[in-house]
Write a protein that holds these residues in place. Structure first.
Motif, PDB file in Angstrom:
ATOM      1  N   GLY A 151      53.387  -6.983 -11.181  1.00 18.72           N
ATOM      2  CA  GLY A 151      52.275  -7.519 -11.955  1.00 18.72           C
ATOM      3  C   GLY A 151      51.085  -6.579 -11.990  1.00 18.72           C
ATOM      4  O   GLY A 151      50.922  -5.716 -11.127  1.00 18.72           O
ATOM      5  N   SER A 152      50.260  -6.753 -12.990  1.00 14.46           N
ATOM      6  CA  SER A 152      48.971  -6.057 -13.035  1.00 14.46           C
ATOM      7  C   SER A 152      47.937  -6.935 -12.339  1.00 14.46           C
ATOM      8  O   SER A 152      47.862  -8.140 -12.601  1.00 14.46           O
ATOM      9  N   ASN A 153      47.155  -6.338 -11.455  1.00 17.39           N
ATOM     10  CA  ASN A 153      46.089  -7.105 -10.804  1.00 17.39           C
ATOM     11  C   ASN A 153      44.710  -6.743 -11.361  1.00 17.39           C
ATOM     12  O   ASN A 153      43.685  -7.004 -10.730  1.00 17.39           O
ATOM     13  N   GLY A 195      59.560 -13.511 -17.388  1.00 20.54           N
ATOM     14  CA  GLY A 195      60.850 -13.027 -17.859  1.00 20.54           C
ATOM     15  C   GLY A 195      60.910 -11.516 -17.715  1.00 20.54           C
ATOM     16  O   GLY A 195      60.274 -10.942 -16.832  1.00 20.54           O
ATOM     17  N   ARG A 196      61.642 -10.858 -18.588  1.00 23.90           N
ATOM     18  CA  ARG A 196      61.771  -9.399 -18.494  1.00 23.90           C
ATOM     19  C   ARG A 196      60.460  -8.726 -18.912  1.00 23.90           C
ATOM     20  O   ARG A 196      59.783  -9.188 -19.830  1.00 23.90           O
ATOM     21  N   PRO A 197      60.116  -7.618 -18.254  1.00 25.22           N
ATOM     22  CA  PRO A 197      58.898  -6.892 -18.632  1.00 25.22           C
ATOM     23  C   PRO A 197      58.959  -6.443 -20.088  1.00 25.22           C
ATOM     24  O   PRO A 197      60.009  -6.007 -20.566  1.00 25.22           O
ATOM     25  N   VAL A 198      57.834  -6.546 -20.785  1.00 29.00           N
ATOM     26  CA  VAL A 198      57.797  -6.166 -22.202  1.00 29.00           C
ATOM     27  C   VAL A 198      57.063  -4.846 -22.411  1.00 29.00           C
ATOM     28  O   VAL A 198      57.057  -4.313 -23.522  1.00 29.00           O
ATOM     29  N   ASN A 199      56.457  -4.317 -21.349  1.00 31.52           N
ATOM     30  CA  ASN A 199      55.693  -3.076 -21.468  1.00 31.52           C
ATOM     31  C   ASN A 199      56.496  -1.886 -20.953  1.00 31.52           C
ATOM     32  O   ASN A 199      57.326  -2.019 -20.050  1.00 31.52           O
ATOM     33  N   SER A 200      56.231  -0.717 -21.504  1.00 30.67           N
ATOM     34  CA  SER A 200      56.979   0.479 -21.122  1.00 30.67           C
ATOM     35  C   SER A 200      56.759   0.858 -19.660  1.00 30.67           C
ATOM     36  O   SER A 200      57.629   1.477 -19.040  1.00 30.67           O
ATOM     37  N   ASP A 201      55.609   0.485 -19.092  1.00 36.57           N
ATOM     38  CA  ASP A 201      55.343   0.799 -17.685  1.00 36.57           C
ATOM     39  C   ASP A 201      55.925  -0.247 -16.741  1.00 36.57           C
ATOM     40  O   ASP A 201      55.747  -0.163 -15.523  1.00 36.57           O
ATOM     41  N   MET A 202      56.604  -1.258 -17.297  1.00 39.13           N
ATOM     42  CA  MET A 202      57.278  -2.318 -16.529  1.00 39.13           C
ATOM     43  C   MET A 202      56.301  -3.213 -15.763  1.00 39.13           C
ATOM     44  O   MET A 202      56.693  -3.918 -14.833  1.00 39.13           O
ATOM     45  N   ILE A 203      55.041  -3.205 -16.156  1.00 37.75           N
ATOM     46  CA  ILE A 203      54.019  -4.027 -15.513  1.00 37.75           C
ATOM     47  C   ILE A 203      53.759  -5.269 -16.361  1.00 37.75           C
ATOM     48  O   ILE A 203      53.538  -5.164 -17.572  1.00 37.75           O
ATOM     49  N   SER A 204      53.775  -6.442 -15.733  1.00 36.34           N
ATOM     50  CA  SER A 204      53.521  -7.694 -16.450  1.00 36.34           C
ATOM     51  C   SER A 204      52.042  -8.051 -16.370  1.00 36.34           C
ATOM     52  O   SER A 204      51.461  -8.087 -15.279  1.00 36.34           O
ATOM     53  N   ARG A 205      51.454  -8.309 -17.536  1.00 32.45           N
ATOM     54  CA  ARG A 205      50.034  -8.639 -17.629  1.00 32.45           C
ATOM     55  C   ARG A 205      49.855 -10.055 -18.171  1.00 32.45           C
ATOM     56  O   ARG A 205      50.701 -10.552 -18.912  1.00 32.45           O
ATOM     57  N   GLY A 244      50.131  -5.233  -7.497  1.00 28.18           N
ATOM     58  CA  GLY A 244      50.183  -4.262  -8.580  1.00 28.18           C
ATOM     59  C   GLY A 244      51.067  -3.067  -8.278  1.00 28.18           C
ATOM     60  O   GLY A 244      50.953  -2.020  -8.922  1.00 28.18           O
ATOM     61  N   ALA A 245      51.962  -3.217  -7.294  1.00 27.83           N
ATOM     62  CA  ALA A 245      52.862  -2.118  -6.920  1.00 27.83           C
ATOM     63  C   ALA A 245      54.217  -2.691  -6.534  1.00 27.83           C
ATOM     64  O   ALA A 245      54.294  -3.739  -5.885  1.00 27.83           O
ATOM     65  N   GLY A 246      55.270  -2.004  -6.928  1.00 25.99           N
ATOM     66  CA  GLY A 246      56.613  -2.483  -6.641  1.00 25.99           C
ATOM     67  C   GLY A 246      57.236  -1.798  -5.437  1.00 25.99           C
ATOM     68  O   GLY A 246      56.942  -0.643  -5.139  1.00 25.99           O
ATOM     69  N   VAL A 247      58.100  -2.533  -4.746  1.00 25.07           N
ATOM     70  CA  VAL A 247      58.845  -1.998  -3.603  1.00 25.07           C
ATOM     71  C   VAL A 247      60.299  -2.431  -3.749  1.00 25.07           C
ATOM     72  O   VAL A 247      60.579  -3.593  -4.064  1.00 25.07           O
ATOM     73  N   ARG A 248      61.221  -1.505  -3.527  1.00 30.25           N
ATOM     74  CA  ARG A 248      62.640  -1.851  -3.611  1.00 30.25           C
ATOM     75  C   ARG A 248      63.039  -2.728  -2.433  1.00 30.25           C
ATOM     76  O   ARG A 248      62.656  -2.469  -1.287  1.00 30.25           O
ATOM     77  N   LEU A 249      63.809  -3.756  -2.717  1.00 32.16           N
ATOM     78  CA  LEU A 249      64.284  -4.636  -1.658  1.00 32.16           C
ATOM     79  C   LEU A 249      65.130  -3.855  -0.655  1.00 32.16           C
ATOM     80  O   LEU A 249      65.089  -4.118   0.548  1.00 32.16           O
ATOM     81  N   GLN A 250      65.871  -2.862  -1.133  1.00 30.61           N
ATOM     82  CA  GLN A 250      66.675  -2.012  -0.247  1.00 30.61           C
ATOM     83  C   GLN A 250      65.796  -1.330   0.802  1.00 30.61           C
ATOM     84  O   GLN A 250      66.160  -1.238   1.981  1.00 30.61           O
ATOM     85  N   ASP A 251      64.620  -0.856   0.388  1.00 26.65           N
ATOM     86  CA  ASP A 251      63.721  -0.177   1.322  1.00 26.65           C
ATOM     87  C   ASP A 251      63.194  -1.141   2.387  1.00 26.65           C
ATOM     88  O   ASP A 251      63.040  -0.771   3.558  1.00 26.65           O
ATOM     89  N   LEU A 252      62.914  -2.385   1.982  1.00 30.46           N
ATOM     90  CA  LEU A 252      62.440  -3.373   2.958  1.00 30.46           C
ATOM     91  C   LEU A 252      63.533  -3.715   3.962  1.00 30.46           C
ATOM     92  O   LEU A 252      63.267  -3.866   5.158  1.00 30.46           O
TER      93      LEU A 252
END
Length: 307
Positions: free
Chosen positions: A272-274, A115-125, A233-241
């Protein structure tokens, strides 16, 4: 030779996982629902497989591992969704537990479980409380709970929670797979690429690396009863792809955003966190997106030329 049973073997991820298993010296047997064809490398299942029929196959094949990759996010109704994502998994787990020599079971989860990220760094663990927002995410979380319960009861179960795999063969039901197919079908003079909003950020991973990590994870000890994020463990904008995809296409592509086109998720950021995966010696690097996109586009253009 050790035997691995694989559900969803003919799917996007399944093809890569099967190659990885074969490369590691396993004999692969594909479990196929609704099929009436049986050969040395495949075992047919009914449309709604029962634990008893799956258990019979496990015993006959003397399977050491079951990779349960089958599932769907595109079911016609809730019953079909739960049949594909929950009841089938429960039948696999019950069958494995009842087998003469219970195999390891690898369940493929989904980032949609968070669901929505719950951490301030927006990383799901993996330790986060999951609050999925879609019926698909809820069904995959239910599968995870069944797997963890089976592990508590003594079965060797590991959950690989998959984020956003991309690569050759990406289905048209995914955003990037759809965009690649649109461009591959354009004439040399170019055309219009129609998309919905591209503001989302995702943890994209090379499907080949994801498959390798899943198989290597399955061969480790002391991973049972745990969930592992399979992500970079890293995000990429769909716009950039999409910008890179247009660039590598080599043709004049006009990008048109249509408000009527909507994705399957309203969550802006899914990363996600790896750390847990890395703690057992496994790692997934951020893809070389240009190379991946070039291969995807080349593959789809070859299909268009043959059609």
């Amino acid at each position: 030779m050790a035997v691995a049973l694989v559900t969803g073997a003919n799917g996007f991820l399944g093809n890569y996982v099967c190659r990885e298993i074969l490369d590691r010296g396993y004999d692969v047997v594909r479990l196929s629902r609704g099929s009436t064809v049986e050969d040395e490398k495949a075992s047919p299942l009914s449309a709604k497989p029962t634990a008893s029929e799956i258990c019979k196959i496990i015993d006959e094949r003397q399977a050491a591992i079951v990779y349960h990759l089958a599932g769907t996010s595109q079911a016609s109704d809730l019953e079909a969704l739960y049949q594909a994502n929950v009841f089938f998994a429960q039948s696999i787990l019950s069958a494995a537990a009842s087998a003469k020599s219970p195999p390891k079971v690898i369940l493929i989860g989904s980032a949609a479980e968070y669901g929505r990220p719950v951490n301030s760094d927006m990383i799901s663990r993996e330790s986060d409380t999951c609050s999925p927002l879609s019926a698909y995410g809820i069904s995959k979380l239910a599968q995870t709970h069944h797997g963890l319960a089976a592990s508590e009861a003594g079965l060797c179960v590991t959950i690989a929670r998959l984020f956003n795999p991309i690569g050759v063969g990406s289905p048209a039901t995914t955003a990037l797979g759809s965009f690649v197919r649109q461009i591959a079908s354009m004439p040399t003079g170019g055309g219009i690429l129609r998309t919905g909003s591209l503001h989302s950020t995702r943890d994209f991973i090379d499907v080949a690396e994801a498959a390798s990590a899943i198989v290597r994870l399955s061969l480790l000890s002391d991973v049972q009863g745990k969930v592992y994020n399979v992500c970079a463990g890293a995000g990429v904008r769909l716009q950039d792809l999409v910008s890179q995809l247009i660039e590598v296409s080599g043709i004049a592509v006009q990008h048109q955003i249509e408000s009527t086109r909507r994705g399957t998720s309203d969550i802006d950021t899914v990363i996600g966190s790896n750390d847990r995966l890395r703690s057992v010696g496994l790692d997934i690097s951020k893809p070389d997106f240009r190379s991946v996109l070039e291969k995807m586009l080349s593959h789809e253009r070859a299909i268009v030329r043959k059609s």
